[in-house]
Scaffold this active site. Structure first.
Site, PDB file in Angstrom:
ATOM      1  N   GLU A 173       0.818  -1.210   0.000  1.00  0.00           N
ATOM      2  CA  GLU A 173       0.000   0.000   0.000  1.00  0.00           C
ATOM      3  C   GLU A 173       0.859   1.271   0.000  1.00  0.00           C
ATOM      4  OE1 GLU A 173      -2.782  -0.298   3.241  1.00  0.00           O
ATOM      5  OE2 GLU A 173      -3.976  -1.821   2.241  1.00  0.00           O
ATOM      6  N   GLU A 190      -6.749  -7.796  -0.760  1.00  0.00           N
ATOM      7  CA  GLU A 190      -7.376  -7.633   0.556  1.00  0.00           C
ATOM      8  C   GLU A 190      -8.841  -7.263   0.413  1.00  0.00           C
ATOM      9  OE1 GLU A 190      -5.549  -5.140   3.487  1.00  0.00           O
ATOM     10  OE2 GLU A 190      -3.521  -5.903   3.107  1.00  0.00           O
TER      11      GLU A 190
END
Length: 823
Positions: free
Chosen positions: A185, A256
């Site tokens: 991320e 995710e």
């Protein structure tokens, strides 16, 4: 001559074709825009995050087996740098840090693995997975084009990749690892580093690819992932929010899909319904997705000091498998059925041509069809969050509940709807252990409160906490003293001196002349706080002792190496001489508590102090110990700590984690008051339980419990579809394998137990949820009897939801849509 040449050319082409076929079947993983290609085969991949350090090796097998039964074929895990290299150059891969053992167990079950190397992982894990020593490397800046950081990042990444290669764990070597991830991320912080961030992410991708694992690398939430690294999506609804891969030859991957939300102390419960989760996954696969990962599929426990700032010890308990390794129904079963339904569509999804049909406002059909073969699958979507709808598709009318997707395996037959749960439900129950609590006798010992003469680290002003403790403990003592004359103290009785302490976080307990005056703390959102408490001062020397603590180190954001905590500014108000600033008064510091250094939480260390019989409500900074025998049976074990305040717990020297029962959520309840004690930590008898209580609690209220999901339920409507198990495909054609196509309530006991009691049964219009059903104004009198006949004494049963079973005359509320609720 021409004929011979043609024969030779034909033979050459045939030879090339054979070589190509062999190459396609060669071990390894490749990809194109449609999917990953594993050892020459395309797969639909259903993945779940299970982190090896968040459970024990004794639990791994059962959890992985349940994941496979739930329809998963991939397990995803991070690699946790700070547990593997806690001291620079010294590695630990033992116990629940045995990464190789965990990956091999995945492979033995016939599943694949995704290895998220990071080595920055976030993961609500202490310091985002970075070891503390990395912070003290000269001239380092984390996660940017910084040579010291890149050197250590690459070094650790190479250690992990070499370890996997040495054990032949990559798919290119015949092992289970099909994907690896570098960084995590990074988009969230990239702008803070400007061009250095852009250069770093390009370097990270090229460095990873250069390690030549034979499987693809991914970066999540990274639109500028360098080729051939695949950029993947994180979020709750990647079917709608993901803009797609940054190259036309990359597949759509979802790394995710959050099954709920991690919790921090002070949070109310979090949840995400099985229906919403299933909708998001079906939506993603209907839009060319081929891998979706549930984060978390099993969350587990943050043992010891492993969670990041303010994160609770329990982690993602709302996942399909709960913290204790028990199936959370209906989430686990509803997703299992979804995976089965999608597998029935495999040929259409992987080889069909996709098209989209608008069926009205908020309504659409995503269709995959292979012309000329009869292979076809359709996803009928009702994207309205409020209204169910009727839709026409290929001349047939279909009912779609609000915000739901129906999966039509042959473009005609509904085998699954995301908004209709036909799998069973369960309710979790805690039971007080008679054996474990029988001889629970508490003893206590109070830790020492240091003054300036007891604290060895001196400085003019208070030191920063993290750089002083170096993450060896949560705690740092700050001590100073001040000499006052009678004329300094207030003469009026209505004026009392006030101690004011500005603290950068996270928590602090204050003592004046050895007496506890109060505590203060920040929150996950705002770590810093100001403590203001009235205090009693005396003429002569006054000692001020402040115990400041972190509740985990930060795990996210830019410039993590520059975060600070601890006492910042100290003032005394209300003196006759006015406000007195003690910030430069001269401070002494002491790292950790005496009990920690003496290891009083272990059997050997507990004999180093003098224990006395515990009082019901002890003083702050008190250690408690008791012995208990292992609870009866095999169900998971927990401790009820609701009567304690804030501290840590150990069983047989193993840390259960931090507890904080006094930090209440907006619902006026603790965010967590029961704490998992893995059976692997226990002996048959004489288990040492030690609590460090920072504020003050009542150990008499501490109880040892067992936990089970032995209450199973079903709630089925007359018009619900049959379970997806009723269908099979053969050559792309759908066929039924059920005796009839009536909806049924399916119930099954966990662990091969038997149904001993039907607590509730109602055919009519019952209401409520598993554990709290109620009878509506319409209920068949024989409901209980019918269910008991089919279920009592069996490990599993099914009850047909059919009027003739419960209401032969058909006189029961004829205008009411019937439901069957069973508990």
């Amino acid at each position: 001559m021409l004929k011979l040449g043609q024969v030779f050319l034909a033979a050459l082409l045939a030879f090339i074709s054979v070589l190509s076929a062999v190459a396609d079947k060669a071990p390894g993983v490749t990809y194109d825009a449609r999917s990953l290609i594993i050892n020459g085969s395309r797969e639909l991949l259903f993945s779940g995050s299970i982190h090896y350090p968040r459970s024990t090796p004794e639990m791994w097998g059962d959890i992985l087996h349940k994941a496979k039964k739930g329809g998963l074929n991939v397990i995803q895990t991070y690699v946790f740098w700070n547990v593997h290299e806690p001291v620079q150059g010294q590695y630990n891969f033992n116990g629940n840090y045995d990464l190789v053992k965990f990956i091999k167990m995945i492979g033995k079950l016939g599943m694949y693995a995704t290895l998220r190397v990071g080595p920055f992982i976030e993961a609500e894990w202490n310091f985002g997975g970075f070891p503390y020593w990395l912070r003290e490397v000269p001239n380092i800046t984390f996660r940017t084009d910084n040579e010291p950081f890149k050197y250590h990042m690459k070094k650790f990444t190479k250690v992990i990749i070499k370890k996997m290669k040495d054990e032949k764990l990559f798919a290119s070597q015949g092992g289970p690892i099909i994907l690896s991830q570098i960084e995590n991320e990074y988009t969230n912080v990239q702008l803070a580093y400007k061009m250095l961030g852009t250069r770093y992410i390009q370097w990270a991708g090229k460095m990873a690819v250069g390690l030549k694992t034979g499987v693809p690398w991914v970066m999540c939430m990274q639109k500028d992932a360098p080729d051939p690294v695949i950029n993947a999506c994180n979020g709750r609804n990647c079917g709608d929010t993901f803009t797609g891969p940054n190259s036309p030859n990359k597949p759509r991957l979802w790394t995710e899909n959050w099954t709920a939300q991690y919790r921090v102390f002070g949070d109310p419960p979090s949840q995400r319904s099985a229906e919403d989760l299933a909708y998001s996954v079906a939506r993603f696969f209907s839009k060319n997705g081929t891998l979706a990962n549930y984060y978390m599929y099993y969350g587990g426990t943050n043992f010891g000091r492993t969670p990041s700032s303010f994160v609770t010890t329990r982690y993602y308990d709302e996942a399909p498998i709960d913290e204790y390794g028990l199936l959370r129904e209906p989430k686990w079963g509803h997703l299992r059925d979804l995976h089965s339904a999608l597998r029935l569509c495999k040929k259409a999804l992987l080889w069909g041509t996709p098209t989209v049909q608008n069926l009205g406002e908020g309504l659409e059909a995503q269709v995959y069809e292979k012309p000329g073969t009869g292979i076809c699958a359709a996803f009928l979507s009702n994207n309205s969050t409020r209204l169910p709808r009727q839709v026409m598709f290929k001349g047939i009318e279909y009912y779609l509940p609000q915000r739901s997707i129906s999966i039509l395996v042959d473009c005609k037959t509904v085998v699954y709807n995301t908004g209709t749960v036909v799998s069973q439900h369960s309710s979790r129950k805690y039971h007080q252990s008679e054996i474990a609590n029988k001889n629970l006798r508490w003893e206590m010992w109070r830790d020492n409160i240091p003054t300036t003469s007891d604290a060895p680290i001196k400085s003019k002003s208070p030191l920063e906490l993290m750089s002083t403790t170096k993450d060896t403990t949560d705690y740092l003592w700050y001590a100073t003293s001040i000499k006052l004359y009678p004329t300094d103290l207030p003469f009026r009785k209505d004026i009392i001196p006030v101690l004011q302490v500005a603290n950068l976080g996270h928590l602090m307990h204050a003592f004046v002349n050895g007496e506890y005056i109060g505590s203060g703390h920040g929150s996950n959102i705002e770590k810093s706080f100001v403590l203001q408490k009235p205090i009693e001062l005396k003429p002569g020397l006054n000692n001020i002792s402040l115990l400041s603590a972190t509740v985990g180190l930060p795990d996210s954001g830019a410039y993590m190496e520059h975060r600070f905590a601890g006492v910042h500014k100290v003032t005394l108000k209300g003196l006759n001489t006015g406000t007195l600033d003690l910030s430069l008064n001269g401070w002494a510091h002491k790292v950790g508590l005496d009990g920690e250094k003496l290891h009083v939480y272990r059997q050997g260390g507990s004999h180093r102090v003098q224990w006395t019989k515990a009082k019901k409500h002890g003083q702050p900074l008190t250690w408690y110990k008791a012995y208990f025998d292992a609870p009866e049976g095999n169900d998971p074990v927990v401790m009820q700590l609701g009567t304690m305040s804030k501290g840590m717990a150990w069983v047989n020297g193993k840390s259960i984690g931090r507890y904080w029962s006094s930090y209440l959520s907006p619902l006026e309840r603790p965010s967590q008051d029961v704490y998992h004690v893995p059976r692997a930590f226990l002996k048959p008898t004489d288990n040492l339980l030690v609590l460090l209580e920072e504020i003050g609690g009542n150990p008499e209220g501490v109880k040892i419990l067992t936990v089970s999901r032995d209450v199973v339920c079903s709630f089925i409507h007359e018009r619900d579809p049959v379970t997806v198990k009723s269908w099979k495909t053969n050559g792309g054609l759908i066929r039924t394998v059920a005796d009839d196509m009536k909806p049924r309530a399916h119930l099954q006991c966990p662990e091969d137990k038997k149904i001993v009691k039907v607590e509730f049964a109602s055919y009519g219009n019952p209401f409520g949820a598993c554990g709290s059903y109620g009878v509506g104004n319409c209920s068949a009198a024989k409901s209980q009897k019918v269910v008991e006949q089919r279920c009592l004494g069996r490990s599993k049963c099914s009850v047909k939801v059919e009027r003739k079973n419960f209401d032969k005359a058909g006189s029961l509320c004829p205008d009411v849509l019937k439901m069957l609720a069973v508990q």
